[in-house]
Design a protein around this motif. Structure first.
Motif, PDB file in Angstrom:
ATOM      1  N   GLU A   1       0.825  -1.203   0.000  1.00 37.55           N
ATOM      2  CA  GLU A   1       0.000   0.000   0.000  1.00 37.55           C
ATOM      3  C   GLU A   1       0.862   1.258   0.000  1.00 37.55           C
ATOM      4  O   GLU A   1       0.551   2.242  -0.677  1.00 37.55           O
ATOM      5  N   PHE A   2       1.940   1.234   0.755  1.00 38.00           N
ATOM      6  CA  PHE A   2       2.810   2.411   0.835  1.00 38.00           C
ATOM      7  C   PHE A   2       3.539   2.633  -0.487  1.00 38.00           C
ATOM      8  O   PHE A   2       3.723   3.776  -0.916  1.00 38.00           O
ATOM      9  N   SER A   3       3.923   1.562  -1.153  1.00 37.45           N
ATOM     10  CA  SER A   3       4.535   1.692  -2.479  1.00 37.45           C
ATOM     11  C   SER A   3       3.569   2.353  -3.451  1.00 37.45           C
ATOM     12  O   SER A   3       3.963   3.181  -4.275  1.00 37.45           O
ATOM     13  N   ALA A   4       2.281   1.999  -3.354  1.00 35.56           N
ATOM     14  CA  ALA A   4       1.288   2.615  -4.239  1.00 35.56           C
ATOM     15  C   ALA A   4       1.155   4.104  -3.962  1.00 35.56           C
ATOM     16  O   ALA A   4       1.035   4.919  -4.895  1.00 35.56           O
ATOM     17  N   VAL A   5       1.213   4.499  -2.702  1.00 34.39           N
ATOM     18  CA  VAL A   5       1.080   5.912  -2.343  1.00 34.39           C
ATOM     19  C   VAL A   5       2.304   6.711  -2.763  1.00 34.39           C
ATOM     20  O   VAL A   5       2.188   7.842  -3.251  1.00 34.39           O
ATOM     21  N   THR A   6       3.492   6.146  -2.597  1.00 31.33           N
ATOM     22  CA  THR A   6       4.720   6.869  -2.929  1.00 31.33           C
ATOM     23  C   THR A   6       5.102   6.744  -4.396  1.00 31.33           C
ATOM     24  O   THR A   6       5.959   7.495  -4.876  1.00 31.33           O
ATOM     25  N   GLY A   7       4.499   5.799  -5.092  1.00 26.74           N
ATOM     26  CA  GLY A   7       4.849   5.594  -6.490  1.00 26.74           C
ATOM     27  C   GLY A   7       6.204   4.960  -6.684  1.00 26.74           C
ATOM     28  O   GLY A   7       6.801   5.056  -7.763  1.00 26.74           O
ATOM     29  N   VAL A   8       6.708   4.283  -5.655  1.00 26.63           N
ATOM     30  CA  VAL A   8       8.014   3.623  -5.706  1.00 26.63           C
ATOM     31  C   VAL A   8       7.779   2.112  -5.672  1.00 26.63           C
ATOM     32  O   VAL A   8       6.999   1.627  -4.850  1.00 26.63           O
ATOM     33  N   PRO A   9       8.423   1.342  -6.552  1.00 30.89           N
ATOM     34  CA  PRO A   9       8.093  -0.085  -6.664  1.00 30.89           C
ATOM     35  C   PRO A   9       8.269  -0.898  -5.390  1.00 30.89           C
ATOM     36  O   PRO A   9       7.525  -1.854  -5.159  1.00 30.89           O
ATOM     37  N   HIS A  10       9.249  -0.556  -4.560  1.00 26.32           N
ATOM     38  CA  HIS A  10       9.570  -1.419  -3.419  1.00 26.32           C
ATOM     39  C   HIS A  10       9.577  -0.638  -2.114  1.00 26.32           C
ATOM     40  O   HIS A  10      10.156   0.445  -2.034  1.00 26.32           O
ATOM     41  N   THR A  11       8.944  -1.211  -1.097  1.00 26.27           N
ATOM     42  CA  THR A  11       8.965  -0.668   0.266  1.00 26.27           C
ATOM     43  C   THR A  11       9.381  -1.772   1.225  1.00 26.27           C
ATOM     44  O   THR A  11       8.939  -2.907   1.097  1.00 26.27           O
ATOM     45  N   VAL A  12      10.222  -1.409   2.189  1.00 22.98           N
ATOM     46  CA  VAL A  12      10.584  -2.322   3.275  1.00 22.98           C
ATOM     47  C   VAL A  12      10.210  -1.656   4.589  1.00 22.98           C
ATOM     48  O   VAL A  12      10.748  -0.593   4.927  1.00 22.98           O
ATOM     49  N   GLY A  13       9.284  -2.253   5.336  1.00 24.41           N
ATOM     50  CA  GLY A  13       8.939  -1.754   6.652  1.00 24.41           C
ATOM     51  C   GLY A  13      10.020  -2.098   7.657  1.00 24.41           C
ATOM     52  O   GLY A  13      10.511  -3.229   7.682  1.00 24.41           O
ATOM     53  N   VAL A  14      10.398  -1.116   8.478  1.00 26.53           N
ATOM     54  CA  VAL A  14      11.444  -1.336   9.483  1.00 26.53           C
ATOM     55  C   VAL A  14      10.989  -0.736  10.815  1.00 26.53           C
ATOM     56  O   VAL A  14       9.860  -0.308  10.970  1.00 26.53           O
ATOM     57  N   SER A  15      11.896  -0.713  11.783  1.00 20.08           N
ATOM     58  CA  SER A  15      11.523  -0.410  13.165  1.00 20.08           C
ATOM     59  C   SER A  15      11.489   1.071  13.502  1.00 20.08           C
ATOM     60  O   SER A  15      10.916   1.448  14.528  1.00 20.08           O
ATOM     61  N   SER A  16      12.101   1.934  12.691  1.00 16.31           N
ATOM     62  CA  SER A  16      12.126   3.366  12.988  1.00 16.31           C
ATOM     63  C   SER A  16      12.590   4.132  11.759  1.00 16.31           C
ATOM     64  O   SER A  16      13.099   3.547  10.791  1.00 16.31           O
TER      65      SER A  16
END
Length: 399
Positions: free
Chosen positions: A52-67
């Motif tokens: 979902e965050f990739s769709a909002v930012t328009g960037v193909p890849h997102t990695v969720g991390v701790s901070s």
């Protein structure tokens, strides 16, 4: 007798917190699967948030991390920063920007900001040396840095650009979301941010090879045998050791709920900021320059004539019940002793940095007026009245 703790007034995402966040968290708790990679009833909430965050930012890849700091560190590691390489960082930023460079085993080099309170593109060339690896523009307080000239400097010198978008989820520049304008972006989901789960972060990257390195780094290097007997993670690249910077399923679930509110919330805050500016247009206010006002997240920051006037203005607004402050107490990030003396967990890594006096002057004279996501039209009118009263109260001193 100790003084009571100051009351915390929720502002952005936290002000909109409601039953949906609670339901999302309870669902994960009932699944007993809080770890993102496995569990008795894994709901894949982090996976869903990343998509979902990739769709909002328009960037193909997102990695969720701790901070957010973890996100900056992982982004630089993913891009292959060499040990001891220099990263240009604005003098006006949160200490997490510097900590991330240190954790990636780099060396921060401090640069002036201009009247946008973000990196001054005209002062970057003079800082580039043979050791410079990258530039870290900080999208400060919901306003984007001026990315076009910054990117041009980076192209000219062959440097990487890591966007610190910790304070700017949902902000745009030139019609494009921040976090997708450089080689990698980093976001924070700490309590005061546009999206919050109390803590958390995300890395956005377009290059699949960089994504692979980021994903592996935040998961202990990504190539190991689990206690259940299987391997998690495989890559064509040689294995390397990493860190544990993983996002939990609880965080992913809460952020997915908030992500749906992000656009409308920022539009409301932008409209409030525009209204206040219009209603005070007859006053000789020097507003912070916004490289892209249409894409901002609703910023009301002005620059007074002196530090004394800034303190008076903050006091006058506070007396009227309006939250206001001088950014970072009017101090550049290297005012912190550890930063100033180059003290890292591994020893002293750099000499005392040269002072960025233009930046110190600007930040010391700044006043940011807090905006809330639940402000009513009546609240906005009260803000305008308080602003006018505070500004007009400076007139005798200015005269």
């Amino acid at each position: 007798m100790t003084a009571p703790e100051p009351r915390y007034e929720p502002a952005r995402a936290l002000a909109l917190w409601g039953e949906e966040e609670i339901a999302a968290a309870v669902e994960v708790l009932r699944s007993r699967s809080l770890f993102r990679y496995y569990g008795p009833d894994l709901r894949h909430r982090v996976d869903a948030f990343e998509a979902e965050f990739s769709a909002v930012t328009g960037v193909p890849h997102t990695v969720g991390v701790s901070s957010g700091t973890a996100a900056l560190t992982a982004a630089m590691v993913g891009l292959g920063i060499p040990e001891g390489a220099e990263v240009i960082v604005p003098a006006v930023t949160f200490i997490g920007s510097v900590n991330a460079v240190v954790q990636a085993r780099g060396i921060p080099v401090f640069a002036e900001v201009d009247d946008s309170l973000t990196l001054d593109p005209e002062r970057l060339d003079e800082l580039v040396t043979e050791r410079t690896w990258g530039i870290m523009p900080v999208h400060l307080a919901n306003a984007a840095a001026d990315m076009r000239p910054i990117a041009e400097v980076a192209r000219r010198h062959g440097l990487r650009v890591v966007e610190d978008a910790a304070q700017a989820a949902g902000v745009h520049y030139g019609g494009r979301p921040v976090g997708g304008l450089g080689d990698a972006g980093a976001f924070s989901f700490q309590l005061e941010k546009n999206l919050t789960a109390g803590e958390g972060g995300a890395v956005t990257v377009g290059d699949p090879a960089v994504y692979d390195r980021v994903a592996r780094f935040q998961d202990q290097g990504g190539q190991f045998t689990t206690g259940r007997g299987g391997d998690r993670g495989a890559s064509a690249e040689a294995p390397f050791l990493g860190a544990n910077l993983r996002m939990t399923e609880l965080t992913g679930a809460v952020l997915s709920v908030q992500l749906r509110r992000l656009g409308p919330m920022l539009e409301r805050l932008r409209n409030i900021a525009r209204h206040v500016r219009r209603e005070t247009a007859d006053l000789p206010v020097r507003w912070r320059r916004l490289p892209d006002e249409a894409g901002s997240g609703g910023d009301l920051t002005l620059l007074l004539a002196s530090r004394l006037e800034a303190r008076q203005f903050v006091a006058a607004l506070t007396a009227e019940g309006i939250p206001a402050h001088t950014m970072y107490q009017g101090q550049a990030v290297y005012a912190n002793r550890a930063v100033r003396e180059g003290r890292t967990p591994w020893g002293v890594a750099w000499d005392r940095p040269a002072r960025c006096r233009a930046s110190e002057g600007l930040i010391g004279r700044s006043v940011t007026v807090g905006l809330g996501a639940t402000m009513t039209d009546g609240d906005v009118d009260a803000l305008v009245a308080a602003f006018r009263k505070a500004y007009e109260g400076l007139a005798p001193a200015a005269g």
